[in-house]
Design an enzyme around this catalytic site. Structure first.
Site, short mmCIF file in Angstrom:
data_model
loop_
_atom_site.label_atom_id
_atom_site.label_comp_id
_atom_site.label_asym_id
_atom_site.label_seq_id
_atom_site.Cartn_x
_atom_site.Cartn_y
_atom_site.Cartn_z
CD GLU A 27 116.82 36.18 64.40
OE1 GLU A 27 118.01 36.32 64.05
OE2 GLU A 27 115.88 36.25 63.61
CB THR A 29 121.12 29.76 66.96
OG1 THR A 29 120.87 30.47 65.75
CG2 THR A 29 119.82 29.23 67.52
CG ASP A 30 124.76 34.57 65.71
OD1 ASP A 30 124.33 34.70 66.87
OD2 ASP A 30 124.97 35.54 64.94
CB SER A 119 122.45 43.20 59.94
OG SER A 119 123.63 43.24 60.68
CB SER A 120 122.22 49.22 58.71
OG SER A 120 122.06 49.50 60.08
CG ASP A 165 123.80 40.18 61.82
OD1 ASP A 165 123.07 39.19 61.68
OD2 ASP A 165 123.65 41.02 62.72
CE1 TYR A 215 122.61 39.67 69.65
CE2 TYR A 215 124.76 39.74 70.71
CZ TYR A 215 123.93 39.26 69.71
OH TYR A 215 124.42 38.36 68.79
C1 GLA Z 1 122.06 40.41 65.90
C2 GLA Z 1 123.49 39.90 65.93
C3 GLA Z 1 123.60 38.51 65.31
C4 GLA Z 1 122.57 37.55 65.89
C5 GLA Z 1 121.19 38.19 65.89
C6 GLA Z 1 120.17 37.35 66.63
O1 GLA Z 1 121.65 40.64 64.58
O2 GLA Z 1 124.35 40.78 65.26
O3 GLA Z 1 124.91 38.01 65.49
O4 GLA Z 1 122.94 37.11 67.16
O5 GLA Z 1 121.19 39.48 66.50
O6 GLA Z 1 119.98 36.15 65.97
#
Ligand code: GLA
Length: 381
Positions: A27, A29-30, A119-120, A165, A215
């Site tokens: 989480e 990390t992307d 992630s809708s 996502d 975020y």
């Molecule tokens: C959201 C973002 C993702 C990712 C996650 C946390 O879902 O859209 O890109 O950063 O949070 O891992």
């Protein structure tokens, strides 16, 4: 001639479904060029698109929200109405790549719970991007669609999300998790074989308003960390390039908060690698431990959890039939992901729902999800 006519009929309309996702581990990390381990699930957004004879007029209906809006392909911009921006953003980003489109009507519906951390939003973006690509024969590959969906979120929605996502929604594979290297976009599928255990999601049904602003703050804090680390290690580009020894060496140069953020990212990347290994070795207890460590790192180092999520994770810790639990997704609400013995699921859900209701006066929603294929065409209208 015959083939051309057939082509026209095929592309007069299209129905596309695009799934929500879970993330086993990895989480925040992307966007640090790190690793993630997501999978697409059996909850989808569905986009029904058809050409409408006009040159540039588009009508969009969101059935779940009972809302609609229109826009012109030649002149449109962000709106103050959140959900519209996911669609406008995708159209804009495809246009940026040179897409030539004509007027279309679009209906959206779906069962990916909003604000759940499943992630809708990426599911919606990917369904529209994929459908437009087919409807107008735009010729983009899946990677271009994934990146357009991500950029839509950056430029129109305002969240500087990573790529996990959209990638998971588009590239999911039945029964498999995806180990994704978010730097190279190299990916490998691994079967998620949990034996007597299964995945249980518990939706807190809270979505704290901090989510989007915090975020972006986290992302900025990671960049600040990279800036400080570059003073000693000028060749690094991202937190991905740093190991623990190097971080500890630079600790005295950075504010405590920045150190914590970097610490989370470095340890979480390692946990993804270790979790993949544990899965391959069938070592579910180790996988569970890593999942707990991920939560505590998100709670204390990265500070993106909330009391409701922490409460749900705490309730699992003394249960030997639960191997691991953690918050999932961006944080500040949404779901926890739990690995629980199948035979104990019902009793646990009843128990935890009652104590959650007593503590927060909020209903808890449990989901048992299966892992499914990514974005696909359902059928033509
Ligand atoms: C959201 C973002 C993702 C990712 C996650 C946390 O879902 O859209 O890109 O950063 O949070 O891992």
């Amino acid at each position: 001639m015959e083939t051309l006519d057939k082509e026209k009929i095929i592309h007069a309309s299209i129905v596309v479904q695009s799934p929500g996702r879970i993330n086993i581990i990895g989480e925040h990390t992307d966007y640090n060029d790190g690793f993630v381990l997501p999978a697409a699930v059996d909850k989808n957004m569905i986009a029904r698109l058809k050409r409408n004879e006009s040159a540039s007029h588009c009508k969009i209906k969101a059935l779940n929200l009972q809302a609609c809006f229109s826009f012109d392909l030649q002149h449109f911009s962000r709106t103050s109405n959140g959900w519209q921006n996911y669609i406008l953003g995708v159209v804009h980003e495809l246009q940026q790549l040179g897409a030539q489109m004509q007027g279309f009507d679009c209906e959206i519906e779906g069962d990916v719970p909003i604000g759940s951390g499943m992630s809708s939003s990426a599911a919606l973006e990917c369904s529209v991007a994929y459908a437009l690509n087919e409807l107008f024969d735009l010729g983009f590959d899946k990677f271009q669609l994934i990146k357009s969906a991500q950029r839509a979120e950056h430029h129109f929605v305002g969240t500087k999300c990573g790529i996990m996502d959209q990638f998971a929604s588009m590239m999911g594979k039945k029964g498999q998790v995806i180990l994704l290297d978010c730097r190279s976009l190299e990916y490998h599928y691994f079967p998620l074989d949990l034996g007597d255990y299964q995945i249980l999601l518990l939706n807190t049904n809270v979505s704290h308003s901090l989510a989007s602003s915090e975020y972006n703050t986290r992302r900025a804090e990671c960049e600040e960390g990279v800036g400080i680390l570059q003073e000693t290690y000028p060749d690094i580009k991202n937190l991905r390039d740093i190991n623990m020894e190097q971080l500890l060496h630079s600790k005295h140069q950075m504010p405590k908060t920045i150190f914590q953020r970097c610490h989370h990212v470095i340890t979480e990347n390692q946990r993804v690698i270790d979790a993949t290994q544990a899965l391959q070795n069938g070592n579910l207890h180790q996988l569970g431990e890593l999942i707990y460590h991920s939560h505590f790192s998100l709670q204390y180092d990265y500070e993106v959890s909330c009391p409701e999520l922490d409460f749900l994770v705490a309730q699992t810790q003394d249960k030997d039939y639960i191997l691991g639990a953690r918050m999932m997704g961006g944080g500040f609400g949404g779901c926890t992901i739990n690995i629980i013995k199948k035979t104990k699921l019902e009793r646990f859900v009843n128990h935890v729902s009652t104590i959650y209701q007593n503590r927060f006066d909020i209903n808890l929603t449990p989901y048992t999800v299966s892992i499914e294929d990514g974005t696909s065409e359902l059928k033509s209208l």
